[in-house]
Design a protein around this motif. Structure first.
Motif, PDB file in Angstrom:
ATOM      1  N   ARG A 256      31.576  50.063  54.955  1.00  0.00           N
ATOM      2  CA  ARG A 256      32.710  50.710  54.293  1.00  0.00           C
ATOM      3  C   ARG A 256      32.850  50.278  52.845  1.00  0.00           C
ATOM      4  NH1 ARG A 256      37.496  50.121  58.776  1.00  0.00           N
ATOM      5  NH2 ARG A 256      38.782  50.765  56.998  1.00  0.00           N
ATOM      6  N   VAL A 257      32.625  48.989  52.577  1.00  0.00           N
ATOM      7  CA  VAL A 257      32.835  48.466  51.218  1.00  0.00           C
ATOM      8  C   VAL A 257      31.635  48.734  50.319  1.00  0.00           C
ATOM      9  CG1 VAL A 257      33.208  46.349  49.887  1.00  0.00           C
ATOM     10  CG2 VAL A 257      34.450  46.709  52.037  1.00  0.00           C
TER      11      VAL A 257
ATOM     12  N   LEU B 190      33.176  41.768  47.581  1.00  0.00           N
ATOM     13  CA  LEU B 190      33.685  41.468  48.922  1.00  0.00           C
ATOM     14  C   LEU B 190      33.776  39.963  49.109  1.00  0.00           C
ATOM     15  CD1 LEU B 190      34.489  42.311  51.816  1.00  0.00           C
ATOM     16  CD2 LEU B 190      32.052  42.266  52.404  1.00  0.00           C
TER      17      LEU B 190
ATOM     18  N   PHE C 188      37.699  43.344  47.679  1.00  0.00           N
ATOM     19  CA  PHE C 188      38.021  43.474  49.098  1.00  0.00           C
ATOM     20  C   PHE C 188      37.966  42.074  49.721  1.00  0.00           C
ATOM     21  CE2 PHE C 188      36.077  47.281  47.537  1.00  0.00           C
ATOM     22  CZ  PHE C 188      36.732  48.331  48.144  1.00  0.00           C
TER      23      PHE C 188
ATOM     24  N   ARG D 132      39.188  41.784  39.141  1.00  0.00           N
ATOM     25  CA  ARG D 132      40.126  42.904  39.007  1.00  0.00           C
ATOM     26  C   ARG D 132      40.395  43.222  37.541  1.00  0.00           C
ATOM     27  NH1 ARG D 132      44.754  42.744  39.993  1.00  0.00           N
ATOM     28  NH2 ARG D 132      45.025  44.923  40.568  1.00  0.00           N
TER      29      ARG D 132
ATOM     30  N   GLU E 141      36.468  46.496  41.932  1.00  0.00           N
ATOM     31  CA  GLU E 141      37.289  46.612  43.136  1.00  0.00           C
ATOM     32  C   GLU E 141      37.038  45.382  44.000  1.00  0.00           C
ATOM     33  OE1 GLU E 141      38.004  50.587  45.087  1.00  0.00           O
ATOM     34  OE2 GLU E 141      36.069  50.982  44.113  1.00  0.00           O
TER      35      GLU E 141
ATOM     36  N   ARG F  88      31.882  46.382  43.186  1.00  0.00           N
ATOM     37  CA  ARG F  88      32.630  46.252  44.417  1.00  0.00           C
ATOM     38  C   ARG F  88      32.359  44.845  44.942  1.00  0.00           C
ATOM     39  NH1 ARG F  88      34.282  51.269  46.286  1.00  0.00           N
ATOM     40  NH2 ARG F  88      34.181  50.741  48.499  1.00  0.00           N
TER      41      ARG F  88
ATOM     42  N   VAL G 101      45.342  42.150  45.195  1.00  0.00           N
ATOM     43  CA  VAL G 101      44.441  42.889  46.082  1.00  0.00           C
ATOM     44  C   VAL G 101      45.270  43.831  46.953  1.00  0.00           C
ATOM     45  CG1 VAL G 101      42.706  42.725  47.901  1.00  0.00           C
ATOM     46  CG2 VAL G 101      42.798  40.983  46.105  1.00  0.00           C
ATOM     47  N   ASP G 102      44.946  45.108  46.899  1.00  0.00           N
ATOM     48  CA  ASP G 102      45.659  46.109  47.678  1.00  0.00           C
ATOM     49  C   ASP G 102      45.465  45.845  49.170  1.00  0.00           C
ATOM     50  OD1 ASP G 102      45.948  48.838  49.123  1.00  0.00           O
ATOM     51  OD2 ASP G 102      46.754  49.244  47.120  1.00  0.00           O
ATOM     52  N   GLU G 103      46.518  46.016  49.958  1.00  0.00           N
ATOM     53  CA  GLU G 103      46.417  45.757  51.401  1.00  0.00           C
ATOM     54  C   GLU G 103      45.362  46.637  52.054  1.00  0.00           C
ATOM     55  OE1 GLU G 103      49.195  45.362  55.423  1.00  0.00           O
ATOM     56  OE2 GLU G 103      50.132  45.664  53.459  1.00  0.00           O
TER      57      GLU G 103
ATOM     58  N   HIS H 190      42.590  47.167  50.983  1.00  0.00           N
ATOM     59  CA  HIS H 190      41.304  46.529  50.703  1.00  0.00           C
ATOM     60  C   HIS H 190      41.140  45.219  51.460  1.00  0.00           C
ATOM     61  CE1 HIS H 190      40.177  48.698  46.682  1.00  0.00           C
ATOM     62  NE2 HIS H 190      40.451  49.539  47.668  1.00  0.00           N
ATOM     63  N   THR H 191      41.981  44.983  52.454  1.00  0.00           N
ATOM     64  CA  THR H 191      41.892  43.752  53.234  1.00  0.00           C
ATOM     65  C   THR H 191      41.601  44.076  54.691  1.00  0.00           C
ATOM     66  OG1 THR H 191      44.269  43.642  53.774  1.00  0.00           O
ATOM     67  CG2 THR H 191      43.552  42.623  51.699  1.00  0.00           C
TER      68      THR H 191
END
Length: 334
Positions: free
Chosen positions: A195-196, A55, A83, A76, A81, A53, A131-133, A135-136
């Motif tokens: 959260r991350v 960040l 963020f 990715r 993942e 993960r 990057v998925d929204e 995850h922002t």
């Protein structure tokens, strides 16, 4: 544009001065070790791994792309993942707002609208990088004000001299209405960390010239140290001093060289393939409000590699600043 035509002589003088500064600084930049050969000889950074993960801490919209667009793609691809958290919306860059409003004195409303526009651009650039929204995170604290938030305005709200705001206003923010205080920002960053639960945190190095960048670096180190996870930090630089990176403009096959301000860090290189370079360029160009003013500077980061340091301080003592440097994006409210 009428404003540009009317002020063309002033703009030409500004461009000429920046070009002259880069030409004067080039020999010193080379002397300090900012050479292609040194960049090519750096060790390769460890690869990202499936399940990690990652960040990305970005002081402003576009920093995540300039420093780390290739790394984000590689993470990715490896199955990690990713963020991204933007700490400010970049609402203090008055040159940009002046063009948007076609006025030499952009008002607070125009700068707030610039913040919303740059937040939208940030999400588009993240989408380009895959990057998925979800995850922002846009925090929305004042551009050019982070050092104040963690000093005199840690508990008392700071009023941005540019936007007139004293609380988070930007659309889509994580905590709308949060006061511009160091306490509130620290709480938001801790919330994101919780959260991350990152295995790797990509953060600006303390040697970065911009006050927002090195302030965020100090805060990141403190928060990660409180969690016993400071070893998960990895550092990058965008404002490297001496007009770095040189030369300006697109040089897709050239390496990104070591920034003079942070030349003593144990740098590692992250080689990029042609497809990753192409995606990075598209992400850079997603920031239309920025590239129309700073396009050649931003495109200079689209190279055959990126740089990362596993430490924020050199192993051996040495000067961090070369002294006397100026960085146009390091000016307050860039």
């Amino acid at each position: 544009m009428t404003w540009v035509r009317r002020n063309r002589p002033l703009l030409l003088v500004l461009v000429a001065c920046l070009g002259l500064a880069a030409w004067i600084n080039l020999p010193l930049w080379q002397e300090l070790g900012g050479s292609d050969a040194r960049a090519q000889a750096l060790p390769v950074a460890p690869a990202f791994r499936a399940g990690q993960r990652v960040l990305m801490l970005s002081p402003h919209p576009d920093d995540e792309t300039l420093c780390c667009a290739g790394m984000i793609q590689q993470a990715r691809r490896a199955g990690a993942e990713v963020f991204v958290v933007w700490v400010t919306p970049g609402d203090g860059f008055e040159f940009d707002a002046a063009l948007t409003e076609r006025s030499l004195r952009p008002g607070p409303a125009g700068l707030r609208e610039l913040g919303n526009a740059r937040a939208d651009e940030a999400r588009r650039a993240a989408a380009v990088l895959g990057v998925d929204e979800a995850h922002t995170f846009m925090l929305g604290y004042p551009d050019g004000g982070l050092s104040r938030l963690f000093t005199v305005n840690y508990a008392r709200p700071f009023v941005s001299p540019r936007t007139g705001a004293q609380a988070v206003y930007v659309r889509g923010a994580l905590t709308p209405g949060h006061p511009f205080t160091g306490q509130a920002l620290e709480a938001d960053l801790n919330s994101v960390l919780g959260r991350v639960r990152p295995d790797v945190v990509l953060a600006p190095a303390p040697q970065d010239f911009h006050a927002d960048h090195h302030t965020l670096s100090y805060v990141a180190v403190r928060l990660m140290a409180a969690r016993g996870q400071v070893d998960r930090l990895r550092f990058w630089v965008v404002h490297g001093g001496l007009e770095w990176p040189l030369p300006k403009g697109l040089h897709l096959r050239e390496p990104l060289t070591v920034p003079p301000r942070a030349r003593n860090l144990p740098w590692q290189r992250v080689p990029l393939d042609a497809a990753q370079v192409d995606v990075k360029l598209r992400a850079v160009r997603a920031y239309g409000t920025q590239t129309r003013v700073l396009g050649r500077f931003m495109e200079a980061f689209v190279r055959s590699n990126e740089l990362l340091s596993p430490q924020s301080l050199p192993d051996a003592p040495g000067p961090v600043s070369t002294g006397g440097e100026r960085d146009v994006r390091g000016l307050p409210g860039r």
